[in-house]
Design a protein around this motif. Structure first.
Motif: not given
Length: 458
Positions: A56-63, A102-109, A152-159, A183-186
């Motif tokens: 989260f040092s990068l501006p990712f947003c948590p769930g 699960y979250c969205s981000l309004d991207l600043t400069e 922006t999309h994570k697809k998990f395939e769990i066995g 605005k970036i939706p994750f």
């Protein structure tokens, strides 16, 4: 009495909860629709695996889910800079999740520049699900148009196999062009699949399949191994018989004068047999280095055996934790061989030698690691070791390694501290002849430079 009864009742409740609560990431057993935690670990450039930062040092947003704190389960995990953070994504065992934002981000400069820098440097991130590592890429660079995209999309395939998770795959989808003010939706998606992979074999896919796909020729390996042992034994037996006769001849003091006259035709080590076992000029440092070498050899053999018999790669930091534990446990080896050698060489300051032997390698390793760690703290790298961990490592050196080295030193001085050299030591050191002028390092360097320049011209 009431206080005792209440205490017993609380203890019973705790014990029952431990017995019946069998579903978590520690014993890797899950009940249906029970929460599976997705931990976010680090992010950093792909071409420099040692440079890592918190996810989260990068501006990712948590769930949206509440944060769960993570503690270091082992000392090795803390020393490796593992800093897991809760993703906030809702994942339940055997519960499929359709594509969900699960979250969205309004991207600043500022956030835009951080993402652009990450995409340019090919940043990748690491996650953990039930101790299984998962890797993903932050974004993609279009060199032709100089455009930067982020996934922006994570697809998990769990066995899963029974109540255990045996496989995790991540697919990054839906790339969005980076631009200021958008605005970036994750989103994320979870698909559960039944697998035939056994729980014990779930880490096999992380190993190199190209190396293990070939059949191992055990007979050839055994044949070569036995041949080496036979040849080493044969040569050792011949040498020992020869040396034993020389030792017996050199140890006769009454025949020493006659023998000195008859040694004109001898060569090699036989000319310095009376100086081989002479005490070193810096006997304290020499004995500390010898004891440390014995301990490193013992640690290497033990860790290799543990790695062969067990699966140290399946737990985060287990290999490093095992190495630290084995090093501390084998400290008497260092004290025994170093202390006995120092005693045989006539050393008197054995306590000072013991302290030097116990702290020689830890001081070098810990000093270098702590210096680098301060640099990592300055740059806010995720591999920075917490201060509490540094105190724990220092405590191990002071309260575990030092006392065990003292025990080994006392045993070594009492059991093997008397000189038992196979030949007599000369009272006067044999003079070392001066080197010829053409054997001096300066002359050799000049001649080598001239030879190299002539070769280039040719």
């Amino acid at each position: 009495m009431d206080l005792i009864r209440r205490t017993n009742a609380y203890l019973c409740i705790i014990l029952l909860s431990v017995v019946f609560n069998q579903a978590d990431e520690h014993n890797h057993l899950y009940e249906e629709h029970e929460e599976v935690v997705l931990w976010m670990n680090t992010v950093g450039p792909y071409h420099n695996r040692q440079e890592t930062y918190a996810y989260f040092s990068l501006p990712f947003c948590p769930g949206p889910k509440q944060t769960i704190s993570h503690y270091h389960e082992t000392l090795g995990e803390a020393l490796q800079g593992v800093e897991l953070e809760y993703s906030g994504l809702a994942i339940d065992f055997k519960g499929d999740v359709a594509k969900t934002e699960y979250c969205s981000l309004d991207l600043t400069e500022e956030q835009l520049q951080a993402f652009i820098y990450a995409v340019k440097n090919h940043y990748w991130y690491q996650m953990y699900i039930d101790d299984l590592p998962v890797w993903g890429i932050v974004g993609e660079l279009d060199d032709s148009r100089n455009d930067h995209f982020i996934w922006t999309h994570k697809k998990f395939e769990i066995g899963y196999n029974g109540q255990k998770i045996v496989d995790v795959n991540l697919t990054s989808e839906v790339k969005v062009k980076l631009a200021s003010g958008i605005k970036i939706p994750f989103t994320y998606e979870v698909i559960w699949k039944k697998s035939t992979t056994k729980y014990e074999d779930r880490f096999d896919k992380y190993l190199d399949p190209n190396f293990f796909q070939h059949r191992i020729h055990w007979f050839s390996i055994f044949n070569s191994f036995m041949m080496v042992i036979f040849l080493v034994g044969l040569v050792s037996m011949i040498l020992m018989r020869t040396l034993r006769k020389d030792y017996a001849r050199y140890s006769k003091d009454e025949e020493m004068d006659d023998m000195e006259r008859d040694l004109g035709d001898e060569y090699g080590w036989k000319q310095v047999h009376g100086d081989v076992f002479r005490p070193a000029s810096h006997s304290m440092l020499f004995s500390a280095l010898v004891g440390t070498g014995y301990q490193i050899s013992a640690v290497t053999m033990c860790v290799v055996m543990f790695a062969i018999l067990g699966e140290l790669y399946t737990e985060r930091g287990s290999l490093l934790s095992t190495t630290i534990f084995v090093y501390a446990a084998t400290s008497p080896v260092n004290g025994y061989f170093g202390g006995s050698l120092f005693s045989r060489m006539g050393g008197k300051l054995w306590i000072k030698q013991m302290v030097l032997s116990a702290g020689l390698l830890p001081s070098l390793v810990c000093g270098t690691a702590f210096f680098i760690n301060f640099i990592a703290i300055y740059y806010h790298a995720s591999r920075a070791i917490p201060f509490g961990t540094m105190v724990a490592v220092t405590s191990i050196c002071l309260f575990v390694i030092l006392p065990l080295t003292l025990v080994g030193t006392v045993l070594g001085r009492n059991l093997a501290g008397q000189p038992d050299y196979p030949c007599r030591i000369n009272a006067v050191p044999r003079p070392i002849p001066e080197k010829k002028w053409f054997m001096e390092p300066t002359v050799i360097i000049v001649l080598e430079i001239g030879r190299a320049s002539c070769r280039e011209r040719v």
